[in-house]
Design an enzyme around this catalytic site. Sequence first.
Site, PDB file in Angstrom:
ATOM      1  N   ARG B 120       0.535 -62.815 -12.767  1.00  0.00           N
ATOM      2  CA  ARG B 120       1.280 -62.637 -11.561  1.00  0.00           C
ATOM      3  C   ARG B 120       2.831 -62.048 -11.842  1.00  0.00           C
ATOM      4  O   ARG B 120       3.327 -62.232 -11.389  1.00  0.00           O
ATOM      5  CB  ARG B 120       1.582 -64.019 -11.059  1.00  0.00           C
ATOM      6  CG  ARG B 120       0.430 -64.783 -10.626  1.00  0.00           C
ATOM      7  CD  ARG B 120       0.737 -65.892  -9.814  1.00  0.00           C
ATOM      8  NE  ARG B 120      -0.171 -66.694  -9.330  1.00  0.00           N
ATOM      9  CZ  ARG B 120      -0.639 -67.844  -9.881  1.00  0.00           C
ATOM     10  NH1 ARG B 120      -0.175 -68.229 -10.967  1.00  0.00           N
ATOM     11  NH2 ARG B 120      -1.580 -68.672  -9.531  1.00  0.00           N
ATOM     12  N   LYS B 142       6.837 -48.185  -6.954  1.00  0.00           N
ATOM     13  CA  LYS B 142       5.749 -48.182  -6.115  1.00  0.00           C
ATOM     14  C   LYS B 142       4.597 -48.129  -7.293  1.00  0.00           C
ATOM     15  O   LYS B 142       4.463 -47.106  -8.124  1.00  0.00           O
ATOM     16  CB  LYS B 142       5.467 -46.920  -5.311  1.00  0.00           C
ATOM     17  CG  LYS B 142       6.187 -47.066  -3.895  1.00  0.00           C
ATOM     18  CD  LYS B 142       5.792 -45.934  -3.071  1.00  0.00           C
ATOM     19  CE  LYS B 142       6.461 -46.070  -1.966  1.00  0.00           C
ATOM     20  NZ  LYS B 142       6.199 -44.927  -0.790  1.00  0.00           N
ATOM     21  N   GLU B 184       6.882 -31.656  -6.327  1.00  0.00           N
ATOM     22  CA  GLU B 184       7.853 -32.664  -5.575  1.00  0.00           C
ATOM     23  C   GLU B 184       9.338 -32.552  -6.336  1.00  0.00           C
ATOM     24  O   GLU B 184      10.274 -33.038  -5.399  1.00  0.00           O
ATOM     25  CB  GLU B 184       7.571 -34.228  -6.677  1.00  0.00           C
ATOM     26  CG  GLU B 184       5.921 -34.519  -6.545  1.00  0.00           C
ATOM     27  CD  GLU B 184       5.828 -35.394  -5.398  1.00  0.00           C
ATOM     28  OE1 GLU B 184       6.825 -35.529  -4.337  1.00  0.00           O
ATOM     29  OE2 GLU B 184       4.718 -36.022  -4.975  1.00  0.00           O
ATOM     30  N   LYS B 226      16.480 -39.825  -5.426  1.00  0.00           N
ATOM     31  CA  LYS B 226      15.600 -40.976  -5.301  1.00  0.00           C
ATOM     32  C   LYS B 226      16.245 -42.377  -5.384  1.00  0.00           C
ATOM     33  O   LYS B 226      15.955 -43.292  -4.601  1.00  0.00           O
ATOM     34  CB  LYS B 226      14.386 -40.988  -6.265  1.00  0.00           C
ATOM     35  CG  LYS B 226      13.250 -42.036  -5.993  1.00  0.00           C
ATOM     36  CD  LYS B 226      11.876 -41.439  -6.139  1.00  0.00           C
ATOM     37  CE  LYS B 226      10.967 -42.495  -5.759  1.00  0.00           C
ATOM     38  NZ  LYS B 226       9.656 -42.165  -6.053  1.00  0.00           N
ATOM     39  N   GLU B 236      10.538 -49.427   1.583  1.00  0.00           N
ATOM     40  CA  GLU B 236      10.123 -48.566   2.689  1.00  0.00           C
ATOM     41  C   GLU B 236      10.050 -49.031   4.136  1.00  0.00           C
ATOM     42  O   GLU B 236       9.014 -48.808   4.676  1.00  0.00           O
ATOM     43  CB  GLU B 236       8.768 -47.848   2.281  1.00  0.00           C
ATOM     44  CG  GLU B 236       8.532 -46.272   3.024  1.00  0.00           C
ATOM     45  CD  GLU B 236       7.456 -45.692   2.281  1.00  0.00           C
ATOM     46  OE1 GLU B 236       7.502 -45.474   1.197  1.00  0.00           O
ATOM     47  OE2 GLU B 236       6.626 -45.186   2.922  1.00  0.00           O
ATOM     48  N   ARG B 240      13.174 -45.008   3.099  1.00  0.00           N
ATOM     49  CA  ARG B 240      12.436 -44.400   2.006  1.00  0.00           C
ATOM     50  C   ARG B 240      11.135 -43.765   2.417  1.00  0.00           C
ATOM     51  O   ARG B 240      10.933 -42.552   1.482  1.00  0.00           O
ATOM     52  CB  ARG B 240      12.023 -45.499   0.882  1.00  0.00           C
ATOM     53  CG  ARG B 240      11.145 -45.298  -0.125  1.00  0.00           C
ATOM     54  CD  ARG B 240      11.160 -46.408  -1.091  1.00  0.00           C
ATOM     55  NE  ARG B 240      10.307 -45.973  -2.233  1.00  0.00           N
ATOM     56  CZ  ARG B 240      10.079 -46.524  -3.525  1.00  0.00           C
ATOM     57  NH1 ARG B 240      10.477 -47.912  -3.531  1.00  0.00           N
ATOM     58  NH2 ARG B 240       9.255 -46.141  -4.118  1.00  0.00           N
ATOM     59  N   ASN B 244       8.458 -39.088   1.613  1.00  0.00           N
ATOM     60  CA  ASN B 244       7.001 -38.743   1.929  1.00  0.00           C
ATOM     61  C   ASN B 244       6.856 -37.373   2.562  1.00  0.00           C
ATOM     62  O   ASN B 244       5.768 -37.034   3.116  1.00  0.00           O
ATOM     63  CB  ASN B 244       6.542 -39.886   2.676  1.00  0.00           C
ATOM     64  CG  ASN B 244       6.339 -41.139   1.927  1.00  0.00           C
ATOM     65  OD1 ASN B 244       5.951 -41.215   0.743  1.00  0.00           O
ATOM     66  ND2 ASN B 244       6.293 -42.202   2.754  1.00  0.00           N
ATOM     67  N   HIS B 247       3.338 -35.678   2.732  1.00  0.00           N
ATOM     68  CA  HIS B 247       2.595 -36.533   2.069  1.00  0.00           C
ATOM     69  C   HIS B 247       1.612 -37.128   3.321  1.00  0.00           C
ATOM     70  O   HIS B 247       0.378 -37.344   2.855  1.00  0.00           O
ATOM     71  CB  HIS B 247       3.210 -37.723   1.344  1.00  0.00           C
ATOM     72  CG  HIS B 247       3.614 -37.622   0.188  1.00  0.00           C
ATOM     73  ND1 HIS B 247       4.758 -36.527   0.004  1.00  0.00           N
ATOM     74  CD2 HIS B 247       3.445 -37.927  -1.282  1.00  0.00           C
ATOM     75  CE1 HIS B 247       5.084 -36.573  -1.529  1.00  0.00           C
ATOM     76  NE2 HIS B 247       4.431 -37.493  -1.935  1.00  0.00           N
ATOM     77  N   HIS B 251      -2.129 -36.378   1.545  1.00  0.00           N
ATOM     78  CA  HIS B 251      -2.736 -37.391   1.202  1.00  0.00           C
ATOM     79  C   HIS B 251      -4.053 -36.914   1.839  1.00  0.00           C
ATOM     80  O   HIS B 251      -5.352 -37.450   1.324  1.00  0.00           O
ATOM     81  CB  HIS B 251      -2.427 -38.671   1.729  1.00  0.00           C
ATOM     82  CG  HIS B 251      -1.407 -39.073   0.803  1.00  0.00           C
ATOM     83  ND1 HIS B 251      -0.590 -40.262   0.997  1.00  0.00           N
ATOM     84  CD2 HIS B 251      -1.072 -38.849  -0.354  1.00  0.00           C
ATOM     85  CE1 HIS B 251       0.113 -40.519   0.208  1.00  0.00           C
ATOM     86  NE2 HIS B 251       0.023 -39.704  -0.935  1.00  0.00           N
ATOM     87  N   HIS B 264      -2.250 -33.784  -7.116  1.00  0.00           N
ATOM     88  CA  HIS B 264      -1.331 -34.379  -5.808  1.00  0.00           C
ATOM     89  C   HIS B 264      -0.162 -33.421  -5.743  1.00  0.00           C
ATOM     90  O   HIS B 264       0.238 -33.277  -4.379  1.00  0.00           O
ATOM     91  CB  HIS B 264      -0.575 -35.761  -6.397  1.00  0.00           C
ATOM     92  CG  HIS B 264       0.285 -36.374  -5.514  1.00  0.00           C
ATOM     93  ND1 HIS B 264       0.018 -36.874  -4.305  1.00  0.00           N
ATOM     94  CD2 HIS B 264       1.412 -36.505  -5.769  1.00  0.00           C
ATOM     95  CE1 HIS B 264       0.859 -37.350  -3.729  1.00  0.00           C
ATOM     96  NE2 HIS B 264       2.000 -37.148  -4.537  1.00  0.00           N
TER      97      HIS B 264
END
Lengths: 360, 360
Positions: B120, B142, B184, B226, B236, B240, B244, B247, B251, B264
Site C-alpha cells: 500500500r 504520475k 518534451e 512543471k 490534474e 496540469r 499534455n 499528448h 498517445h 514517446h
Amino acid sequence: MESLRVALGERSYPIHIGAGIIDSAELYAPYLSGGSAAIVTNEVVSPLYLSKVRAAIVSAGARVSAIVVEDGEQAKSWQTVDKVCDALLEARCGRDSLIVALGGGVVGDLAGFAAAVFQRGVPFLQVPTTLLAQVDSSVGGKTAINHARGKNMIGAFHQPLAVISDVATLDTLPERELRAGLAEVIKHGLALDLPFVEWLEKNIEKLLARERGALVYAVRRCCELKARIVAADEREAGERALLNFGHTFGHAIEGATGYGSWLHGEAISAGMVMAAELSLLTGSIRKDDAARVRALLARAGLPVKGPALSAERLLELMAVDKKAAKGRTRFVLLTAIGRAVLQADVDSRLVRAAIVAAAQ
Amino acid sequence: MESLRVALGERSYPIHIGAGIIDSAELYAPYLSGGSAAIVTNEVVSPLYLSKVRAAIVSAGARVSAIVVEDGEQAKSWQTVDKVCDALLEARCGRDSLIVALGGGVVGDLAGFAAAVFQRGVPFLQVPTTLLAQVDSSVGGKTAINHARGKNMIGAFHQPLAVISDVATLDTLPERELRAGLAEVIKHGLALDLPFVEWLEKNIEKLLARERGALVYAVRRCCELKARIVAADEREAGERALLNFGHTFGHAIEGATGYGSWLHGEAISAGMVMAAELSLLTGSIRKDDAARVRALLARAGLPVKGPALSAERLLELMAVDKKAAKGRTRFVLLTAIGRAVLQADVDSRLVRAAIVAAAQ
C-alpha cells in the site's frame, strides 16, 4: 438510519447504517455528478442486490454498468483487476465515473483497489453486504489484492466517498459468514473498548439471531471505534495497527491453509486466541482474561484453535507478513480486555509457545 | 549543483540537478532511515550506472538490492510490477524500504507504480538518466503501467521523496532518445513559456551537442515550469492538463503503431504539430505560429508528420484516451507560442482536418 463521519480533512466521508437503505437513491445521488457509475459485485451478491442498487443509481439520474466477478478470495488477483479495468473502458468510464463496490470484504478490497489505480484513481462507494465488511473492511480506505507470497501485499490507501451499510442485507448472509463477521466485531471490543465487550457478552445471541436493532448497534459501535483510529492514523504509522489484533497470526493461518478454506474471520478468531495466549505468556494479561477471549469467541461459534499445522510453518509465514518492519514482526498484544498495544520485539520462543498453548 | 523544490505541503520534495552527482552519498542519505533500499533499473542502464548508485547507498549505510527489468515500453506491464514486488519480498523489503527508480521514463513509471502499490505504498526516489525523464516524467508523481486498451490506463499519483538528475548520464544516451527528450523540453516552452522558446531557438544546437551548461539550464527551466503547475494542481483537475500538449494525438500515434516503435517523444513531436494545426484551424493561432512549432521540432531532428495511418484510426484511439471526460475528448490548444489552453468541445471534423494538415 444512523450516520457518522470519518474525519479525514478533504477526504472525510459519511457512513450510513440502517435497515432497508440499500435502494435509497438519495444516498447515491451526491456522488453521481460525473453522470456514470459501474457497480462491481460478485456472482453470489448480484442476484440478490444488484437490481436494487442499479435502480437507485438510475433513478438518481446516472447511466450504470455492472461488472460481476467470481466469488471468493481468489478474486483478489491482478487478473480480476485487469478484467474490471477492461470492463470500465468498454463501458467508456472515465476519471469522473463512480465505482460502487457491492458485496463483502473481497469485493470491497478488489473494487477499491481497481478504483485506486484505474486512470490513477477514480471515486468509489462502499456498499458492504457482509457483517465483516460493514464493521471493518469497508471503512478506512485500505484496498488490496493478494500476491503469491502473501495476502494484501499489493494495494493502496484509497478512501471511499461514502459507506452505505444496510443490515437488512445480512438476512441473506450464510450462517458461517455471519459468525466470521462477529470475529471482527469482537476484535473491535477486545482491542479497544471494554464496555463494548460487556455489551457483546450480553447480546451475542441477539446478533447471531440477526436482530436488526442489535446489528445496527454493533455495526455503528465498530465504525465509531474504527473511524476514530483511522482519523488519527490514516496510513497505519502507529495506532491503526491495533486494529490488526489477531491478524499477524490470522494471516499466517490463511496463508498456510490456502486463502479461502478458512474464512478471514475464522482465521482471525484463532489468531486472537493465539495473541491472547502470547499476551498471557509475556505477562501482560492474566489467565482469566485469556479465558474470557476464548469464551466469547466460542459463544459466537468461532474457532478457538488453529489448523493442524506446525508452529514453525506459521512462524515462517509471519516473517513475511507485511506488518514486518525492518525485518522484525510486530505483534498486537492485550494489556487488558479492551486495551491493545503494539509490541515489536517478542521472543520467537514465546510466539511458538503461544501457538502451542492455543492448540490445547 | 542546483536545487529546486516541488511545493506540495507534506509531500514537498527537492529536485537536484547537476553534472556528476549520481554517486553523491549525501543526496541519498536523508531517505535511508529504514535501513534498506532496492534499485529498480533496466538491462541497458544497469551496466552504466547501477554500481555507482549502489555504492552511494551502501556508503550512506543501508543494505541494497537491485532489480533489473527488461528495456522498453513493454516493461510497463503488470507482469513486471509483479516481478518487482516478488523481488522486493525476496529481499525482505518492508514498508520503510526505499525504492530507487534508476533509468528513463519507463523505469520511473514502472518503479513508481510498484512503490505506490507495494504494501500500500513505500517511499521512492527518482534518479532519471534520460532527458525525457529529467525534464518531465520524474517530476510530479504520475506513475503508471499500460493496459491492452491504452497507455497509462492503470497507475497512481505517488510523489517521490526527491529527484536526482545528473546530466552527465546523458552522455550515454542514444542520439534518438536525446532528441525524443527534446520534444518534451520544447513542449514546456510551447505550452507555458515564450522566453524559454526563444532561448531554445537560440540554443537547440548546444543541447543536441550535449553541452552540460545548456542541459542543466534546460532541465532546470522545465522542472521549474512543471513544479509550479504540479504544486497548483497535483491530481490534474485542471491546469496540469496543459502539460499534455501534443499528448492526446501523441498517445494515439503510440497506440496505433504499437508502443515502442515510435519513441514517446517522437509521437509527442508529431502530436504537437497536429495540435498546432488544430489550433490554427480553430483560429486560436496564426499560420506563422504553427510554422514556428514545426521549425523548432524539425531543428531538433524530430518527426513533424504522423505515421502512415488513416485519420479515422487515430480519432478512434483518441476516443478511449484517458483524458476523455464524460465521453468527450479534451484537447490542449495553443492561443500563442508559450500559452496553452484546454478545449473540451472540438468538432471532430476539425480534428480530422488537423491530422491531414499535419501530414502535408
